[in-house]
Design a protein around this motif. Structure first.
Motif, mmCIF file in Angstrom:
data_model
loop_
_atom_site.group_PDB
_atom_site.id
_atom_site.type_symbol
_atom_site.label_atom_id
_atom_site.label_comp_id
_atom_site.label_asym_id
_atom_site.label_seq_id
_atom_site.Cartn_x
_atom_site.Cartn_y
_atom_site.Cartn_z
ATOM 1 N N PHE A 102 -4.551 -18.767 13.832
ATOM 2 C CA PHE A 102 -3.732 -17.707 14.426
ATOM 3 C C PHE A 102 -2.457 -17.501 13.608
ATOM 4 O O PHE A 102 -1.864 -18.465 13.109
ATOM 5 N N SER A 103 -2.026 -16.243 13.506
ATOM 6 C CA SER A 103 -0.758 -15.958 12.825
ATOM 7 C C SER A 103 -0.119 -14.742 13.469
ATOM 8 O O SER A 103 -0.763 -14.036 14.261
ATOM 9 N N VAL A 104 1.152 -14.518 13.185
ATOM 10 C CA VAL A 104 1.842 -13.298 13.598
ATOM 11 C C VAL A 104 2.527 -12.698 12.374
ATOM 12 O O VAL A 104 2.872 -13.417 11.434
ATOM 13 N N SER A 105 2.715 -11.365 12.409
ATOM 14 C CA SER A 105 3.373 -10.681 11.300
ATOM 15 C C SER A 105 4.853 -10.545 11.611
ATOM 16 O O SER A 105 5.240 -10.482 12.777
ATOM 17 N N PRO A 106 5.687 -10.445 10.569
ATOM 18 C CA PRO A 106 7.114 -10.216 10.799
ATOM 19 C C PRO A 106 7.316 -8.950 11.642
ATOM 20 O O PRO A 106 6.730 -7.905 11.349
ATOM 21 N N GLY A 107 8.119 -9.062 12.699
ATOM 22 C CA GLY A 107 8.420 -7.915 13.543
ATOM 23 C C GLY A 107 7.366 -7.592 14.586
ATOM 24 O O GLY A 107 7.561 -6.676 15.399
ATOM 25 N N GLU A 108 6.251 -8.296 14.584
ATOM 26 C CA GLU A 108 5.189 -8.034 15.552
ATOM 27 C C GLU A 108 5.702 -8.214 16.984
ATOM 28 O O GLU A 108 6.368 -9.196 17.293
ATOM 29 N N LYS A 109 5.409 -7.216 17.827
ATOM 30 C CA LYS A 109 5.923 -7.240 19.200
ATOM 31 C C LYS A 109 5.018 -8.082 20.097
ATOM 32 O O LYS A 109 3.857 -7.732 20.318
ATOM 33 N N VAL A 110 5.592 -9.151 20.616
ATOM 34 C CA VAL A 110 4.803 -10.139 21.358
ATOM 35 C C VAL A 110 5.352 -10.320 22.769
ATOM 36 O O VAL A 110 6.566 -10.325 22.992
ATOM 37 N N LEU A 111 4.432 -10.469 23.713
ATOM 38 C CA LEU A 111 4.750 -10.826 25.094
ATOM 39 C C LEU A 111 4.200 -12.229 25.341
ATOM 40 O O LEU A 111 3.048 -12.516 25.003
ATOM 41 N N VAL A 112 5.018 -13.110 25.921
ATOM 42 C CA VAL A 112 4.579 -14.476 26.201
ATOM 43 C C VAL A 112 4.227 -14.593 27.684
ATOM 44 O O VAL A 112 5.015 -14.212 28.554
ATOM 45 N N VAL A 113 3.032 -15.105 27.970
ATOM 46 C CA VAL A 113 2.531 -15.170 29.348
ATOM 47 C C VAL A 113 2.096 -16.600 29.696
ATOM 48 O O VAL A 113 1.396 -17.247 28.916
ATOM 49 N N GLU A 114 2.529 -17.043 30.870
ATOM 50 C CA GLU A 114 2.143 -18.357 31.401
ATOM 51 C C GLU A 114 1.592 -18.193 32.793
ATOM 52 O O GLU A 114 1.800 -17.157 33.422
ATOM 53 N N ASP A 115 0.961 -19.233 33.338
ATOM 54 C CA ASP A 115 0.529 -19.152 34.734
ATOM 55 C C ASP A 115 1.710 -19.362 35.682
ATOM 56 O O ASP A 115 1.982 -18.537 36.543
ATOM 57 N N VAL A 116 2.427 -20.471 35.510
ATOM 58 C CA VAL A 116 3.555 -20.791 36.394
ATOM 59 C C VAL A 116 4.770 -21.171 35.551
ATOM 60 O O VAL A 116 4.652 -21.976 34.625
ATOM 61 N N VAL A 117 5.926 -20.586 35.868
ATOM 62 C CA VAL A 117 7.179 -21.000 35.239
ATOM 63 C C VAL A 117 7.923 -21.902 36.223
ATOM 64 O O VAL A 117 8.198 -21.502 37.346
#
Ligand SMILES: [Zn+2]
Length: 190
Positions: A102-117
């Protein structure tokens, strides 16, 4: 989805356990959420995913990232609803890292999702890992917030429902003071 519907779904699937529990965060609580149970029906998981995705429509999220293992099922459903890519981070020593190519590109718009915080620790570590690789983390989300809104992950964060049962330090735990030993969920010990 109304927050009461979310909590009811946890009760209906046996995913909301009551007792004296040691949480992954190290805190103790009278309630434990076994999210794997509420997510075992893909139809329900899809409904949670679409509900989270609604909060981020129009923000051009390119990728959803989730901390493994807990975030994988719900993260995947959010990504499906947003038409985004889905990747996950894994714990290695004391940090979260991208593996498996897995990789991400510079500036790539990402949302982080978890089950419980609970404390927000896993989400924060995932955000750090993505930012170190140049990603632009737009926001964070979970099905449940059990931090009473207090978990600060450094980006806008939403949850479908809040659970107002406190998670406390062991030294502040009333059940411990009564001599009860906490159960680590997943073990069968009563
Ligand atoms: Zn306790």
């Amino acid at each position: 989805m109304q927050s009461s519907d979310v909590i009811q779904k946890f009760r209906d699937t046996g995913a909301l356990l009551e007792g004296h529990f040691l949480l992954t965060s190290g805190l103790h609580s009278a309630v434990y959420l076994q999210c794997a149970l509420v997510l075992q029906n893909p139809k329900d998981a899809g409904e949670f995913g679409r509900s989270i995705a609604e909060h981020f429509q129009g923000q051009n999220i390119e990728t959803v990232a989730a901390p493994a293992i807990g975030g994988i099922v719900i993260g995947h459903e959010v990504a499906r609803a947003l038409g985004a890519r889905f990747i996950w981070t894994e714990r290695q020593d004391d940090r979260m890292v991208l593996r498996r190519g897995f990789s991400v590109s510079p500036g790539e718009k990402v949302l982080v999702v978890e089950d419980v915080v609970t404390t927000g620790g896993s989400t924060r570590q995932t955000i750090t890992a993505l930012r170190d690789l140049g990603a632009n983390v737009i926001g964070a989300a979970s099905i449940i917030d059990r931090s009473a809104g207090k978990a600060d992950v450094g980006v806008p964060r939403i949850a479908l429902a809040a659970l107002d049962v406190p998670a406390v330090e062991p030294s502040d735990c009333e059940a411990c003071k009564r001599g009860s030993a906490p159960v680590k969920p997943g073990s069968r010990k009563e």
